[in-house]
Write a protein that holds these residues in place. Structure first.
Motif, PDB file in Angstrom:
ATOM      1  N   SER A 197      28.605  48.867  40.752  1.00 32.41           N
ATOM      2  CA  SER A 197      28.109  47.801  39.876  1.00 32.41           C
ATOM      3  C   SER A 197      27.525  48.402  38.599  1.00 32.41           C
ATOM      4  O   SER A 197      27.643  47.802  37.529  1.00 32.41           O
ATOM      5  CB  SER A 197      27.066  46.953  40.600  1.00 32.41           C
ATOM      6  OG  SER A 197      26.015  47.774  41.061  1.00 32.41           O
ATOM      7  N   GLY A 198      26.940  49.601  38.679  1.00 39.68           N
ATOM      8  CA  GLY A 198      26.353  50.235  37.506  1.00 39.68           C
ATOM      9  C   GLY A 198      27.382  50.828  36.561  1.00 39.68           C
ATOM     10  O   GLY A 198      27.077  51.161  35.421  1.00 39.68           O
ATOM     11  N   LEU A 199      28.617  50.980  37.029  1.00 44.05           N
ATOM     12  CA  LEU A 199      29.658  51.593  36.193  1.00 44.05           C
ATOM     13  C   LEU A 199      30.401  50.558  35.352  1.00 44.05           C
ATOM     14  O   LEU A 199      31.320  50.886  34.619  1.00 44.05           O
ATOM     15  CB  LEU A 199      30.657  52.362  37.070  1.00 44.05           C
ATOM     16  CG  LEU A 199      30.098  53.552  37.836  1.00 44.05           C
ATOM     17  CD1 LEU A 199      31.119  54.101  38.823  1.00 44.05           C
ATOM     18  CD2 LEU A 199      29.698  54.649  36.857  1.00 44.05           C
ATOM     19  N   GLY A 200      30.031  49.313  35.528  1.00 39.47           N
ATOM     20  CA  GLY A 200      30.678  48.270  34.738  1.00 39.47           C
ATOM     21  C   GLY A 200      31.288  47.164  35.579  1.00 39.47           C
ATOM     22  O   GLY A 200      31.745  46.150  35.059  1.00 39.47           O
ATOM     23  N   ALA A 201      31.301  47.356  36.895  1.00 37.48           N
ATOM     24  CA  ALA A 201      31.945  46.358  37.753  1.00 37.48           C
ATOM     25  C   ALA A 201      31.182  45.037  37.760  1.00 37.48           C
ATOM     26  O   ALA A 201      31.766  43.974  37.993  1.00 37.48           O
ATOM     27  CB  ALA A 201      32.076  46.895  39.175  1.00 37.48           C
ATOM     28  N   SER A 202      29.874  45.109  37.473  1.00 38.21           N
ATOM     29  CA  SER A 202      29.093  43.865  37.526  1.00 38.21           C
ATOM     30  C   SER A 202      29.467  42.912  36.392  1.00 38.21           C
ATOM     31  O   SER A 202      29.138  41.733  36.421  1.00 38.21           O
ATOM     32  CB  SER A 202      27.596  44.182  37.484  1.00 38.21           C
ATOM     33  OG  SER A 202      27.331  45.057  36.415  1.00 38.21           O
ATOM     34  N   ASP A 203      30.189  43.437  35.375  1.00 35.83           N
ATOM     35  CA  ASP A 203      30.606  42.558  34.270  1.00 35.83           C
ATOM     36  C   ASP A 203      31.920  41.850  34.566  1.00 35.83           C
ATOM     37  O   ASP A 203      32.441  41.136  33.713  1.00 35.83           O
ATOM     38  CB  ASP A 203      30.777  43.387  32.984  1.00 35.83           C
ATOM     39  CG  ASP A 203      29.529  44.186  32.665  1.00 35.83           C
ATOM     40  OD1 ASP A 203      28.442  43.752  33.096  1.00 35.83           O
ATOM     41  OD2 ASP A 203      29.631  45.234  31.996  1.00 35.83           O
ATOM     42  N   THR A 231      36.838  37.699  36.849  1.00 35.67           N
ATOM     43  CA  THR A 231      38.125  38.385  36.696  1.00 35.67           C
ATOM     44  C   THR A 231      39.014  38.161  37.909  1.00 35.67           C
ATOM     45  O   THR A 231      40.230  38.121  37.796  1.00 35.67           O
ATOM     46  CB  THR A 231      37.882  39.900  36.520  1.00 35.67           C
ATOM     47  OG1 THR A 231      36.937  40.084  35.470  1.00 35.67           O
ATOM     48  CG2 THR A 231      39.172  40.629  36.190  1.00 35.67           C
ATOM     49  N   TYR A 232      38.383  38.000  39.073  1.00 35.59           N
ATOM     50  CA  TYR A 232      39.136  37.913  40.323  1.00 35.59           C
ATOM     51  C   TYR A 232      38.930  36.557  40.997  1.00 35.59           C
ATOM     52  O   TYR A 232      37.924  35.880  40.771  1.00 35.59           O
ATOM     53  CB  TYR A 232      38.682  39.012  41.291  1.00 35.59           C
ATOM     54  CG  TYR A 232      38.834  40.402  40.739  1.00 35.59           C
ATOM     55  CD1 TYR A 232      40.070  41.041  40.761  1.00 35.59           C
ATOM     56  CD2 TYR A 232      37.750  41.072  40.185  1.00 35.59           C
ATOM     57  CE1 TYR A 232      40.221  42.313  40.240  1.00 35.59           C
ATOM     58  CE2 TYR A 232      37.889  42.350  39.666  1.00 35.59           C
ATOM     59  CZ  TYR A 232      39.130  42.970  39.692  1.00 35.59           C
ATOM     60  OH  TYR A 232      39.282  44.226  39.181  1.00 35.59           O
ATOM     61  N   SER A 233      39.869  36.194  41.848  1.00 40.05           N
ATOM     62  CA  SER A 233      39.702  34.948  42.601  1.00 40.05           C
ATOM     63  C   SER A 233      38.550  35.122  43.603  1.00 40.05           C
ATOM     64  O   SER A 233      38.218  36.241  43.992  1.00 40.05           O
ATOM     65  CB  SER A 233      41.014  34.568  43.298  1.00 40.05           C
ATOM     66  OG  SER A 233      41.451  35.601  44.133  1.00 40.05           O
ATOM     67  N   PRO A 234      37.916  34.004  43.983  1.00 45.29           N
ATOM     68  CA  PRO A 234      36.638  34.086  44.709  1.00 45.29           C
ATOM     69  C   PRO A 234      36.693  34.870  46.023  1.00 45.29           C
ATOM     70  O   PRO A 234      35.756  35.606  46.343  1.00 45.29           O
ATOM     71  CB  PRO A 234      36.264  32.622  44.947  1.00 45.29           C
ATOM     72  CG  PRO A 234      37.481  31.818  44.638  1.00 45.29           C
ATOM     73  CD  PRO A 234      38.309  32.622  43.683  1.00 45.29           C
ATOM     74  N   GLY A 235      37.779  34.728  46.781  1.00 41.93           N
ATOM     75  CA  GLY A 235      37.847  35.397  48.086  1.00 41.93           C
ATOM     76  C   GLY A 235      37.679  36.902  47.985  1.00 41.93           C
ATOM     77  O   GLY A 235      36.726  37.477  48.522  1.00 41.93           O
ATOM     78  N   ASP A 294      46.318  36.763  36.127  1.00 45.04           N
ATOM     79  CA  ASP A 294      47.703  36.816  36.621  1.00 45.04           C
ATOM     80  C   ASP A 294      48.020  35.599  37.465  1.00 45.04           C
ATOM     81  O   ASP A 294      49.117  35.044  37.372  1.00 45.04           O
ATOM     82  CB  ASP A 294      47.916  38.094  37.435  1.00 45.04           C
ATOM     83  CG  ASP A 294      47.901  39.325  36.560  1.00 45.04           C
ATOM     84  OD1 ASP A 294      48.730  39.388  35.630  1.00 45.04           O
ATOM     85  OD2 ASP A 294      47.047  40.206  36.788  1.00 45.04           O
ATOM     86  N   LEU A 295      47.061  35.194  38.292  1.00 41.11           N
ATOM     87  CA  LEU A 295      47.310  34.056  39.185  1.00 41.11           C
ATOM     88  C   LEU A 295      47.580  32.784  38.384  1.00 41.11           C
ATOM     89  O   LEU A 295      48.239  31.872  38.863  1.00 41.11           O
ATOM     90  CB  LEU A 295      46.100  33.837  40.103  1.00 41.11           C
ATOM     91  CG  LEU A 295      45.920  34.870  41.211  1.00 41.11           C
ATOM     92  CD1 LEU A 295      44.552  34.736  41.856  1.00 41.11           C
ATOM     93  CD2 LEU A 295      47.000  34.720  42.263  1.00 41.11           C
ATOM     94  N   GLU A 296      47.032  32.708  37.156  1.00 41.94           N
ATOM     95  CA  GLU A 296      47.175  31.486  36.365  1.00 41.94           C
ATOM     96  C   GLU A 296      48.224  31.614  35.276  1.00 41.94           C
ATOM     97  O   GLU A 296      48.478  30.655  34.548  1.00 41.94           O
ATOM     98  CB  GLU A 296      45.813  31.118  35.741  1.00 41.94           C
ATOM     99  CG  GLU A 296      44.817  30.641  36.803  1.00 41.94           C
ATOM    100  CD  GLU A 296      43.384  30.680  36.292  1.00 41.94           C
ATOM    101  OE1 GLU A 296      43.187  31.002  35.099  1.00 41.94           O
ATOM    102  OE2 GLU A 296      42.464  30.386  37.095  1.00 41.94           O
TER     103      GLU A 296
END
Lengths: 438, 312
Positions: A120-126, A130-134, A354-356
């Motif tokens: 999360s500290g490397l940028g993933a928390s932003d 970006t991804y579907s909820p599951g 991509d999904l949309e």
């Protein structure tokens, strides 16, 4: 493994020492690069463990763009085989890759064991949205993020339309209709079954998920298990009828008989994750043109609930010496150019963009008789019921599934009793491992 | 086959009239005309079938495409001869990784089984023909080691090797393969029988050094035993699965056994590509070298087994 913790620690210390002494004498050993201590995102080497066959071409593509980076992709086994190897490597403190493919159900187990890095500290928390909820919730443990989605497996009903038409059976939209369809198909031809099942942990948990069950609730080390909640009961009641009336083919998924049944029409449908088309195209060529995709049957007519089945994250390992570079490659694979390579190879994305996208939704699949299957599958991804959690020892739990719940398929034990037995054994194990399980 | 008298007669047959009582019935069976038993023949045929059916299945199904594997009868051909294509695909799939695995297996067999045989010959000869303090203790250790299955030692070996930094290298497979307690024991007993002590004494009297005695006098005498041990260790190394499975994580160092299993596992995963036809064809290609080795070395081996059974 019931090694006392001190031993583990001792092994880790000795392992770390030997690692420091041998200092990656061979280029292939884990722990990242030794020549590049700065760990910049532009040079260095990475070791990736993944069994998915699209990781290699994505790594090639990344290396073309980053000439100073070398990525070694290793297939260290599929699923459980790799987890065993990963646990061995972590225990020995050497040979640990920088990145590893981990299925969503196994993420909590490795995360809580400290094997995975919190990115999360490397940028993933932003990356919210970006991804579907599951898949997005699957890589989370509280606020920590232990990997990024590689793919996802929103469920759908894959059915052999040739068989359904031949016997004049309508494609079921509810589970009640599904039961009727199962009876009709099997009555019309005793060799035909609507599905195969000999007890599959992943399938069962996904079915309970769709039925609104929350059998596993985890808060830190406090775990609540209730495999008799409303959702679990809904599933057990329905499936018990299918078992009692012998409406399920006694064939294990992924066996060669399974591929045979999917090819010759004796297994008429599959309720399974959205990654299945690739497997059908590769392994069941002879049924090309016969299969179609429909939304998952519902517990209430008119509803649109779905669940995830399978799918993997790619996780940065805590032991990696090169986390910045590892994260850079991870984003490239998970939400960068890598997603295109995956989709072209038949993978099912987890990225909402991509999904949309129209190109993805409008793609006509030859194998599925020209059907635009991604419309159904994307919708399923959006309909996944939220709030599902896996156990922080789900890998172990799934490994004893067939000794407990699996008994319902081969003896007089009921599914409900099987689930109770599973719950009991898993609870005991969890408490032994230092969790507080109720 | 020699022709024999027609079917055996019922036991309770009345004596032929007009003759005195026979003191001895003439022997109807001899070494050249062995007794025949219908029951035994049927049993042997069954066992033979039992051993050959899997092999036949493998050979037949190596000629089928993946689709035909599932749609045609298992123990007969599909009418669509796909063998050449299968072999080509097997050798080229995934950038020809199968050929690499074959090379790895050969490396492990040559280095591992060859080394194991060499050590067993040297050790067995020494133990059989020389006396030294502690020999009985060595004997006890070797006999004990024969009883320990290699699989049981695999995990401790893995932990030891991982601390030495040897895992995921060919050494991790070769070094444990070098030790064959059974081979050592076999060579020991064989050397004790095959090399007359008087011969060694004669050689020493004639002034040959120990090395020369061993190389020029004993080795030829030991040849049948050496081939036997070589065959055993070769088969063991060639078929070794568990040790490389836990030692190696890099497919580039897999032997055939582990590689084929990895291929087989591809069918059992989301996003994997099922290649049953290549697994089957690969299995055929894997057993061929062993079959050839057995056929070639069989003469020596048989003479080794029978040696010493007849005084000449």
């Amino acid at each position: 493994m019931s090694t006392p913790r001190t031993l583990w620690r001792g092994a880790a210390v000795v392992g770390a020492l030997t690692l420091a002494l041998t200092a990656c004498s061979s280029g292939g050993s884990g722990g990242g690069s030794s020549d590049d201590s700065s760990g910049s995102a532009e040079s260095g080497s990475l070791l990736v463990w993944a069994w998915d066959n699209t990781v290699e071409p994505i790594a090639e593509s990344y290396m073309d763009e980053h000439p100073d980076v070398t990525i070694d992709v290793v297939n260290a086994g599929t699923g459980n085989d790799q987890y065993t190897a990963l646990q061995n490597a972590v225990a020995a403190g050497s040979g640990i890759p920088d990145l590893a493919q981990v299925e969503y159900y196994a993420v909590p187990q490795f995360a809580i064991g400290g094997a995975l890095a919190d990115i999360s500290g490397l940028g993933a928390s932003d990356l919210e949205g970006t991804y579907s909820p599951g898949p997005w919730s699957a890589v989370h443990q509280g606020d920590a993020i232990y990997g990024l989605p590689m793919d996802s497996g929103p469920m759908a009903l894959f059915y052999n339309t040739t068989v359904f038409e031949k016997y004049g059976v309508d494609v079921p939209t509810t589970w009640d209709e599904y039961l009727d369809a199962a009876r009709a198909l099997h009555a019309a031809d005793p060799s035909v079954y609507i599905a195969n099942d000999t007890g599959d942990a992943g399938f069962t948990t996904s079915m309970i998920w769709q039925a609104g069950g929350h059998p596993f609730q985890v808060d830190g080390t406090d775990v609540t298990i209730d495999l008799a909640d409303a959702g679990s009961q809904k599933f057990a009641d329905l499936w018990q009828q299918l078992i009692d009336e012998d409406l399920l083919a006694p064939i294990s998924s992924w066996s060669d008989e399974w591929y045979q049944g999917l090819g010759n029409g004796t297994i008429a449908s599959l309720t399974i994750g959205a990654w299945m088309p690739g497997n059908l195209e590769a392994g069941v060529e002879q049924a090309s043109g016969q299969w179609r995709v429909a939304p998952m049957p519902q517990w209430e007519a008119g509803a649109s609930a779905s669940a995830e089945n399978g799918g993997s994250a790619l996780s940065v390992m805590e032991a990696s010496q090169n986390k910045d570079l590892a994260y850079d490659f991870l984003t490239y694979l998970s939400n960068g150019p890598g997603t295109r390579i995956r989709i072209d190879a038949g993978g099912f994305p987890a990225t909402t963009a991509d999904l949309e996208s129209d190109a993805f939704l409008g793609k006509e699949s030859e194998y599925f008789g020209g059907q635009k299957i991604n419309e159904v599958l994307s919708q399923s991804a959006a309909d996944v019921v939220e709030g599902w959690q896996y156990l922080p020892f789900q890998v172990y739990a799934n490994s004893i599934f067939n000794d407990t719940v699996g008994q319902a398929y081969v003896s007089d034990t009921s599914l409900a009793d099987g689930l109770a037995a599973w719950q009991e054994q898993v609870t005991t194990y969890g408490n032994d491992q230092g969790f507080t399980v109720q | 086959m020699t022709t024999t008298a027609p079917a055996t007669t019922p036991a309770a047959r009345p004596a032929r009239p007009g003759r005195g009582p026979r003191l001895r019935t003439p022997r109807r069976h001899s070494v050249d005309r062995p007794r025949r038993s219908g029951l035994l023949t049927v049993l042997t045929a069954l066992v033979c079938l039992y051993s050959l059916v899997p092999l036949a299945w493998l050979l037949i199904n190596a000629t089928k495409s993946q689709g035909d594997l599932f749609t045609s009868f298992g123990l007969w051909f599909s009418g669509n001869f796909h063998l050449v294509q299968n072999v080509t695909d097997t050798l080229t799939y995934d950038d020809g990784i199968f050929v690499r695995w074959l090379g790895n297996t050969l490396l492990y067999v040559v280095a591992g089984a060859g080394g194991a045989t060499l050590l067993a010959v040297l050790g067995g000869y020494g133990l059989a023909k020389f006396t030294f303090p502690g020999k009985r203790a060595v004997f006890a250790v070797v006999i004990g080691a024969v009883a320990v299955p290699g699989t049981a030692l695999a995990v401790p070996t893995f932990l030891m090797f991982s601390r030495m930094g040897l895992t995921n290298t060919p050494w991790a497979v070769i070094i444990p393969s070098l030790i064959s307690p059974f081979g050592l024991y076999l060579m020991w007993t064989f050397a004790a029988e095959a090399i007359p002590t008087e011969l060694l004494e004669a050689a020493r009297v004639d002034g040959a050094g120990e090395a020369r005695t061993f190389a020029q006098i004993c080795l030829p005498l030991l040849a049948p035993g050496i081939v036997t041990v070589l065959l055993f260790t070769m088969v063991a190394t060639w078929n070794n699965y568990f040790l490389p499975l836990i030692m190696l994580k890099d497919p580039d160092w897999y032997p055939l056994t582990v590689g084929l299993n990895a291929w087989n596992a591809q069918a059992a995963t989301a996003g994997g590509e099922a290649i049953f036809n290549l697994v089957i064809t690969g299995s055929v290609l894997t057993i061929l070298p062993l079959v050839v080795a057995f056929l070639l070395l069989q003469r020596y081996w048989q003479s080794g087994l029978a040696s010493g059974s007849v005084k000449e």
